[in-house]
Design a protein around this motif. Structure first.
Motif, PDB file in Angstrom:
ATOM      1  N   ARG A 175       0.828  -1.223   0.000  1.00  0.00           N
ATOM      2  CA  ARG A 175       0.000   0.000   0.000  1.00  0.00           C
ATOM      3  C   ARG A 175       0.853   1.259   0.000  1.00  0.00           C
ATOM      4  NH1 ARG A 175      -2.825  -2.882   4.081  1.00  0.00           N
ATOM      5  NH2 ARG A 175      -2.247  -1.375   5.685  1.00  0.00           N
ATOM      6  N   LEU A 176       2.083   1.167   0.534  1.00  0.00           N
ATOM      7  CA  LEU A 176       2.929   2.361   0.620  1.00  0.00           C
ATOM      8  C   LEU A 176       3.607   2.690  -0.704  1.00  0.00           C
ATOM      9  CD1 LEU A 176       4.599   2.085   4.141  1.00  0.00           C
ATOM     10  CD2 LEU A 176       2.333   2.896   3.483  1.00  0.00           C
ATOM     11  N   LEU A 177       3.384   1.853  -1.719  1.00  0.00           N
ATOM     12  CA  LEU A 177       3.924   2.151  -3.046  1.00  0.00           C
ATOM     13  C   LEU A 177       2.949   2.977  -3.878  1.00  0.00           C
ATOM     14  CD1 LEU A 177       5.497  -1.304  -4.025  1.00  0.00           C
ATOM     15  CD2 LEU A 177       6.519   0.592  -2.754  1.00  0.00           C
ATOM     16  N   ALA A 182       4.157   8.019  -2.471  1.00  0.00           N
ATOM     17  CA  ALA A 182       4.570   6.650  -2.786  1.00  0.00           C
ATOM     18  C   ALA A 182       6.082   6.493  -2.649  1.00  0.00           C
ATOM     19  CB  ALA A 182       4.138   6.301  -4.211  1.00  0.00           C
ATOM     20  N   LEU A 183       6.491   5.344  -2.110  1.00  0.00           N
ATOM     21  CA  LEU A 183       7.913   5.057  -1.942  1.00  0.00           C
ATOM     22  C   LEU A 183       8.518   4.639  -3.280  1.00  0.00           C
ATOM     23  CD1 LEU A 183       7.934   3.108   1.437  1.00  0.00           C
ATOM     24  CD2 LEU A 183       9.153   5.233   0.968  1.00  0.00           C
ATOM     25  N   ARG A 184       9.351   5.533  -3.839  1.00  0.00           N
ATOM     26  CA  ARG A 184      10.019   5.228  -5.107  1.00  0.00           C
ATOM     27  C   ARG A 184      11.534   5.319  -4.980  1.00  0.00           C
ATOM     28  NH1 ARG A 184       5.530   8.367  -6.879  1.00  0.00           N
ATOM     29  NH2 ARG A 184       4.018   7.084  -8.041  1.00  0.00           N
ATOM     30  N   PRO A 186      14.858   6.230  -1.861  1.00  0.00           N
ATOM     31  CA  PRO A 186      15.107   6.293  -0.420  1.00  0.00           C
ATOM     32  C   PRO A 186      14.719   7.621   0.230  1.00  0.00           C
ATOM     33  CG  PRO A 186      16.910   5.168  -1.492  1.00  0.00           C
ATOM     34  CD  PRO A 186      16.014   5.670  -2.588  1.00  0.00           C
ATOM     35  N   ALA A 187      14.878   8.721  -0.482  1.00  0.00           N
ATOM     36  CA  ALA A 187      14.542  10.016   0.106  1.00  0.00           C
ATOM     37  C   ALA A 187      13.055  10.118   0.450  1.00  0.00           C
ATOM     38  CB  ALA A 187      14.944  11.142  -0.843  1.00  0.00           C
ATOM     39  N   ASP A 188      12.217   9.308  -0.181  1.00  0.00           N
ATOM     40  CA  ASP A 188      10.779   9.327   0.097  1.00  0.00           C
ATOM     41  C   ASP A 188      10.461   8.816   1.503  1.00  0.00           C
ATOM     42  OD1 ASP A 188      10.206  10.303  -2.450  1.00  0.00           O
ATOM     43  OD2 ASP A 188      10.054   8.279  -3.302  1.00  0.00           O
ATOM     44  N   LEU A 189      11.429   8.211   2.169  1.00  0.00           N
ATOM     45  CA  LEU A 189      11.204   7.713   3.534  1.00  0.00           C
ATOM     46  C   LEU A 189      10.859   8.848   4.500  1.00  0.00           C
ATOM     47  CD1 LEU A 189      14.086   5.089   3.775  1.00  0.00           C
ATOM     48  CD2 LEU A 189      11.634   4.599   3.942  1.00  0.00           C
ATOM     49  N   ARG A 190      11.194  10.083   4.149  1.00  0.00           N
ATOM     50  CA  ARG A 190      10.909  11.208   5.044  1.00  0.00           C
ATOM     51  C   ARG A 190       9.403  11.404   5.226  1.00  0.00           C
ATOM     52  NH1 ARG A 190      14.181  14.722   3.999  1.00  0.00           N
ATOM     53  NH2 ARG A 190      15.297  13.811   2.232  1.00  0.00           N
ATOM     54  N   HIS A 191       8.610  10.837   4.344  1.00  0.00           N
ATOM     55  CA  HIS A 191       7.150  10.962   4.438  1.00  0.00           C
ATOM     56  C   HIS A 191       6.505   9.777   5.148  1.00  0.00           C
ATOM     57  CE1 HIS A 191       7.474  14.345   1.736  1.00  0.00           C
ATOM     58  NE2 HIS A 191       8.048  13.595   0.805  1.00  0.00           N
ATOM     59  N   HIS A 192       7.313   8.851   5.651  1.00  0.00           N
ATOM     60  CA  HIS A 192       6.759   7.632   6.228  1.00  0.00           C
ATOM     61  C   HIS A 192       7.356   7.355   7.612  1.00  0.00           C
ATOM     62  CE1 HIS A 192       4.704   6.337   2.529  1.00  0.00           C
ATOM     63  NE2 HIS A 192       5.704   6.962   1.914  1.00  0.00           N
ATOM     64  N   THR A 193       6.651   6.536   8.377  1.00  0.00           N
ATOM     65  CA  THR A 193       7.090   6.167   9.731  1.00  0.00           C
ATOM     66  C   THR A 193       8.155   5.086   9.648  1.00  0.00           C
ATOM     67  OG1 THR A 193       4.918   6.657  10.652  1.00  0.00           O
ATOM     68  CG2 THR A 193       6.347   5.207  11.933  1.00  0.00           C
ATOM     69  N   LEU A 194       9.254   5.310  10.355  1.00  0.00           N
ATOM     70  CA  LEU A 194      10.293   4.295  10.455  1.00  0.00           C
ATOM     71  C   LEU A 194       9.973   3.381  11.637  1.00  0.00           C
ATOM     72  CD1 LEU A 194      13.541   6.400   9.876  1.00  0.00           C
ATOM     73  CD2 LEU A 194      12.046   5.306   8.192  1.00  0.00           C
ATOM     74  N   PRO A 259      10.872  -1.717  -1.534  1.00  0.00           N
ATOM     75  CA  PRO A 259      10.727  -0.541  -2.403  1.00  0.00           C
ATOM     76  C   PRO A 259      12.038  -0.103  -3.056  1.00  0.00           C
ATOM     77  CG  PRO A 259      10.698   0.120  -0.100  1.00  0.00           C
ATOM     78  CD  PRO A 259      10.704  -1.382  -0.106  1.00  0.00           C
ATOM     79  N   PHE A 260      13.189  -0.487  -2.480  1.00  0.00           N
ATOM     80  CA  PHE A 260      14.495  -0.079  -3.014  1.00  0.00           C
ATOM     81  C   PHE A 260      15.408  -1.303  -3.105  1.00  0.00           C
ATOM     82  CE2 PHE A 260      13.224   2.896   0.484  1.00  0.00           C
ATOM     83  CZ  PHE A 260      12.448   3.739  -0.293  1.00  0.00           C
ATOM     84  N   LYS A 261      16.437  -1.194  -3.922  1.00  0.00           N
ATOM     85  CA  LYS A 261      17.385  -2.290  -4.079  1.00  0.00           C
ATOM     86  C   LYS A 261      18.498  -2.253  -3.028  1.00  0.00           C
ATOM     87  CE  LYS A 261      16.797  -2.848  -9.083  1.00  0.00           C
ATOM     88  NZ  LYS A 261      17.491  -2.826 -10.397  1.00  0.00           N
TER      89      LYS A 261
END
Length: 299
Positions: A175-177, A182-184, A186-194, A259-261
């Motif tokens: 769902r987070l894609l 959307a997670l595309r 690594p920098a997009d992680l700033r919008h999501h909970t770790l 989401p990332f390699k």
């Protein structure tokens, strides 16, 4: 005339001496045997008095074996191992049907338990008890037959067989894609909970390797249990650092995605650990063979 009985040391002191010799610490020996450091010290002192030799050189915060104590410690360990093996053989009819396995909460919940039914199908006469305490098992003191440990494989006095290496990489719900954040990359992680747990490789390590700045790696959800951390990710609560063995089933089932390699090679690996004499028991040998086969099928 009957043979004169051999002179024996105070037998109750030997496990205390053995633990202190292995750890080179009265405190750690006390933790293993569930005694006080004072009790360990008195037992060792009593043994030294009975033998009329000094086994340890005592420092302010440490102890080390003397020239006499070092070979004596090895001999005592060998005797205790032989006694444990003989006891296991003598009581096989009573205890041989229960296999006591020690491992971490994460490995038990994410890998072992979902597969354990296959061991029970193949060996229905062997009951399994899984212990997931946070501390390393004392095989003789805790009645543990075999352990699955995550480390470097250096366990003095024990046999450690390599099982699998591990990589660490972000995983999340599919769902987070989707959506506006959307997670595309690594920098997009700033919008999501770790989502964090107690694993040595933390978000700060992964973010640094990925070249991502400006994200507070200490924020988000934190769990003591890796099982709960992964479950939170499955529920879409955020992104967790996946570990190869422990998220394989979720990735295969589509409950989680990568989401990332980018991935980090872990410093440690999984090992099957047991006292050398344990492999004489059918239940331990059967579990080892089954575990290695499951590992091969998981690759």
């Amino acid at each position: 005339m009957p043979d004169t009985p051999a002179k024996l040391p105070p037998l109750t002191a030997l496990p205390c001496f053995d633990a202190a010799a292995r750890h080179l610490s009265f405190t750690k020996a006390a933790e293993e045997l569930h005694l006080t450091p004072g009790a360990i010290s008195r037992a060792v002192k009593h043994l030294e008095q009975q033998l009329d030799v000094q086994l340890f050189e005592r420092g302010t915060r440490s102890v080390r074996l003397t020239e006499v104590g070092e070979p004596y410690a090895k001999a005592v360990r060998d005797v205790l191992d032989q006694l444990a093996a003989a006891t296991a053989a003598a009581t096989a009819r009573l205890s041989g049907s229960t296999l006591n396995v020690s491992t971490s909460d994460g490995f038990a919940g994410r890998w072992l338990v979902p597969r354990l039914y296959r061991f029970r199908q193949a060996h229905g006469d062997i009951d399994v008890r899984v212990s997931t305490t946070g501390r390393l098992a004392s095989f003789h003191g805790d009645g543990i037959d075999v352990a699955i440990r995550y480390g470097t494989g250096n366990y003095p006095g024990l046999t450690a067989e390599w099982l699998a290496d591990e990589e660490v990489f972000p995983v999340c719900s599919p769902r987070l894609l989707k959506g506006p954040h959307a997670l595309r990359k690594p920098a997009d992680l700033r919008h999501h909970t770790l989502i964090r747990d107690g694993y040595p490789i933390a978000w700060a390590d992964w973010l640094e390797r990925a070249g991502v700045k400006g994200i507070d790696a200490r924020s988000g959800l934190a769990f003591d249990s890796y099982t709960f951390a992964v479950q939170a990710a499955v529920q879409g609560e955020g992104v967790v650092l996946g570990r190869t063995m422990l998220v394989a089933d979720d990735l295969a089932a589509g409950r989680l995605v990568r989401p990332f390699k980018q991935a980090l090679k872990a410093f440690s690996s999984f090992y099957l650990v047991y006292p050398p004499e344990a492999m004489r028991q059918r239940k331990v040998k059967a579990f080892k063979e089954w575990l290695l086969e499951e590992m091969r099928n998981s690759v």
